[in-house]
Design an enzyme around this catalytic site. Structure first.
Site, PDB file in Angstrom:
ATOM      1  N   THR A   1      33.482  34.679  38.373  1.00 55.24           N
ATOM      2  CA  THR A   1      32.042  35.241  39.415  1.00 55.24           C
ATOM      3  C   THR A   1      32.240  36.126  39.942  1.00 55.24           C
ATOM      4  O   THR A   1      31.219  37.504  40.168  1.00 55.24           O
ATOM      5  CB  THR A   1      32.100  34.529  40.493  1.00 55.24           C
ATOM      6  OG1 THR A   1      33.142  34.596  40.855  1.00 55.24           O
ATOM      7  CG2 THR A   1      31.939  32.852  40.541  1.00 55.24           C
TER       8      THR A   1
ATOM      9  N   ARG B   1      33.867  29.272  42.127  1.00 56.21           N
ATOM     10  CA  ARG B   1      34.095  28.494  44.117  1.00 56.21           C
ATOM     11  C   ARG B   1      32.351  29.192  44.107  1.00 56.21           C
ATOM     12  O   ARG B   1      31.587  27.957  44.739  1.00 56.21           O
ATOM     13  CB  ARG B   1      35.104  28.775  44.943  1.00 56.21           C
ATOM     14  CG  ARG B   1      36.107  28.254  44.573  1.00 56.21           C
ATOM     15  CD  ARG B   1      37.146  28.511  45.901  1.00 56.21           C
ATOM     16  NE  ARG B   1      37.241  30.225  45.635  1.00 56.21           N
ATOM     17  CZ  ARG B   1      37.581  31.078  46.383  1.00 56.21           C
ATOM     18  NH1 ARG B   1      38.677  30.531  47.635  1.00 56.21           N
ATOM     19  NH2 ARG B   1      37.699  32.213  46.701  1.00 56.21           N
TER      20      ARG B   1
ATOM     21  N   VAL C   1      40.378  26.125  42.081  1.00 62.89           N
ATOM     22  CA  VAL C   1      41.617  25.614  40.946  1.00 62.89           C
ATOM     23  C   VAL C   1      42.959  25.430  42.138  1.00 62.89           C
ATOM     24  O   VAL C   1      43.726  24.980  41.439  1.00 62.89           O
ATOM     25  CB  VAL C   1      42.266  27.269  40.088  1.00 62.89           C
ATOM     26  CG1 VAL C   1      40.999  27.565  38.884  1.00 62.89           C
ATOM     27  CG2 VAL C   1      42.352  28.256  41.342  1.00 62.89           C
TER      28      VAL C   1
ATOM     29  N   ASN D   1      42.752  33.774  34.903  1.00 61.06           N
ATOM     30  CA  ASN D   1      42.221  35.419  36.192  1.00 61.06           C
ATOM     31  C   ASN D   1      42.189  34.554  37.538  1.00 61.06           C
ATOM     32  O   ASN D   1      42.350  35.533  38.133  1.00 61.06           O
ATOM     33  CB  ASN D   1      40.826  35.902  35.389  1.00 61.06           C
ATOM     34  CG  ASN D   1      40.250  36.586  35.995  1.00 61.06           C
ATOM     35  OD1 ASN D   1      40.813  37.856  36.297  1.00 61.06           O
ATOM     36  ND2 ASN D   1      39.011  36.150  36.694  1.00 61.06           N
TER      37      ASN D   1
ATOM     38  N   TYR E   1      52.116  38.680  47.359  1.00 55.19           N
ATOM     39  CA  TYR E   1      50.966  38.377  46.296  1.00 55.19           C
ATOM     40  C   TYR E   1      52.138  38.859  45.307  1.00 55.19           C
ATOM     41  O   TYR E   1      52.143  38.301  44.522  1.00 55.19           O
ATOM     42  CB  TYR E   1      50.416  39.872  47.075  1.00 55.19           C
ATOM     43  CG  TYR E   1      49.257  40.045  45.738  1.00 55.19           C
ATOM     44  CD1 TYR E   1      48.300  38.848  45.096  1.00 55.19           C
ATOM     45  CD2 TYR E   1      49.305  41.035  44.600  1.00 55.19           C
ATOM     46  CE1 TYR E   1      47.738  38.961  43.772  1.00 55.19           C
ATOM     47  CE2 TYR E   1      48.904  41.064  43.775  1.00 55.19           C
ATOM     48  CZ  TYR E   1      47.874  40.596  43.127  1.00 55.19           C
ATOM     49  OH  TYR E   1      47.099  40.527  41.970  1.00 55.19           O
TER      50      TYR E   1
ATOM     51  N   THR F   1      37.217  46.293  41.951  1.00 54.17           N
ATOM     52  CA  THR F   1      36.748  44.982  41.888  1.00 54.17           C
ATOM     53  C   THR F   1      36.702  44.438  43.084  1.00 54.17           C
ATOM     54  O   THR F   1      36.825  45.216  43.893  1.00 54.17           O
ATOM     55  CB  THR F   1      37.188  43.951  41.030  1.00 54.17           C
ATOM     56  OG1 THR F   1      38.604  43.403  42.071  1.00 54.17           O
ATOM     57  CG2 THR F   1      38.273  44.094  39.684  1.00 54.17           C
TER      58      THR F   1
END
Ligand code: NDP
Ligand code: 8X3
Length: 253
Positions: free
Chosen positions: A11, A34, A61, A87, A153, A188
């Protein structure tokens, strides 16, 4: 017959750019994520621009039952997945370990590690039954190094690095190629998500140097699928020329 790619997190950002790259190269594309409206927008664009078929899979996911049902419920012709791009992922917060949010940790671990495992297993089993396939996992420079406040992360992306190696060993006899693409800074929605909608903070991450674009990453992802079947790219680290490692940038100011 067109090949099929399934992309999680299509998305926005890297996933969306990859959807365009594969579609431009005549793949039929299963896009998932989503946000339903975004999926519909991306799907319509892909069809219009490239004349390929698109299957929309609205999917979180993190939900293992939803993942199993979504993959096993694909129409038979869409089960012939040639390429899986794992991804979907995110960072939440940039805090010292001792001040980190347990909820953010859970979300990162559930998405970046467990989500990748759930989708990976479901699709790998379809690929095994055909004796053919290519799984590409999006890692990160944060999976190669740990930077201050990147703690959890970074741990999730180190896990992606390890899982990719494990998948490659376990799927060796099944004719399935496994690749990791590990980018440095890509502009992004990643930082907007990490900083929970703080646009100013997010923009600062990409200021005073030239970050990668999602299309740069898509080039590498797609290229890895173009080698002959006997050759596999195991691991690629792609960085902005202005970035030497996780914390060292060539900034103009
Ligand atoms: P974006 O925020 O632009 O895209 C993230 C994508 O992941 C969205 O499509 C989002 O879709 C999806 N996603 C997030 N959570 C879930 C979930 N629970 N279920 C399904 N889909 C989900 O960021 P990027 O394009 O940058 O990120 C893509 C991948 O690249 C991530 O794994 C990230 O860790 C990795 N990466 C990013 C780098 C960067 O600098 N940008 C560098 C290195 C790696 P939706 O919200 O619709 O569910
Ligand atoms: C995203 C790159 O180093 O900003 O994976 O966390 S980093």
């Amino acid at each position: 017959m067109n090949k099929i790619v399934l992309i999680t997190g299509a998305t926005s950002g890297i996933g969306e750019a990859c959807a365009h790259k594969f579609a431009e190269n005549s793949f039929n594309v299963i896009i998932s994520g989503r946000r339903k409206e975004r999926l519909q927008q991306v799907g319509a664009q892909l069809k219009e621009l490239y004349g390929i078929d698109v299957f929309i899979l609205e999917l979180d996911v993190r939900d293992k039952e939803q993942v199993k049902a979504a993959v096993s419920g694909l129409p038979e012709e869409w089960k012939n997945i040639d390429v899986l791009l794992n991804n979907a992922g995110l960072a939440l917060g940039l805090n010292p370990f001792q001040g980190g949010s347990e909820d953010d940790w859970d979300t990162m671990i559930d998405t970046n590690i467990k989500g990748l495992l759930y989708v990976g297993k479901a699709v790998a089993n379809l690929m095994i039954s055909r004796g053919h396939g290519h799984i590409i996992n999006i890692g990160s420079i944060a999976g190669k190094e740990v930077y201050p406040k990147g703690n959890v992360y970074s741990a999730t992306k180190h896990a992606v690095d390890a899982i990719t190696k494990g998948m490659r060993q376990d799927l060796l006899k099944d004719g399935i190629r496994v690749t990791q693409v590990a980018p440095g800074a890509v502009e992004t929605e990643f930082s907007l998500v990490r900083f929970k909608g703080d646009e100013e903070k997010a923009a600062r991450v990409y200021r005073d140097y030239r970050p990668l674009t999602p299309e740069d990453v898509a080039e590498v992802v797609y290229f890895s699928t173009t080698l002959p079947d006997h050759a596999n790219i195991n691991d690629v680290v792609i960085m902005p020329t202005d970035q030497a490692n996780a914390t060292t940038f060539n900034k103009s100011t």
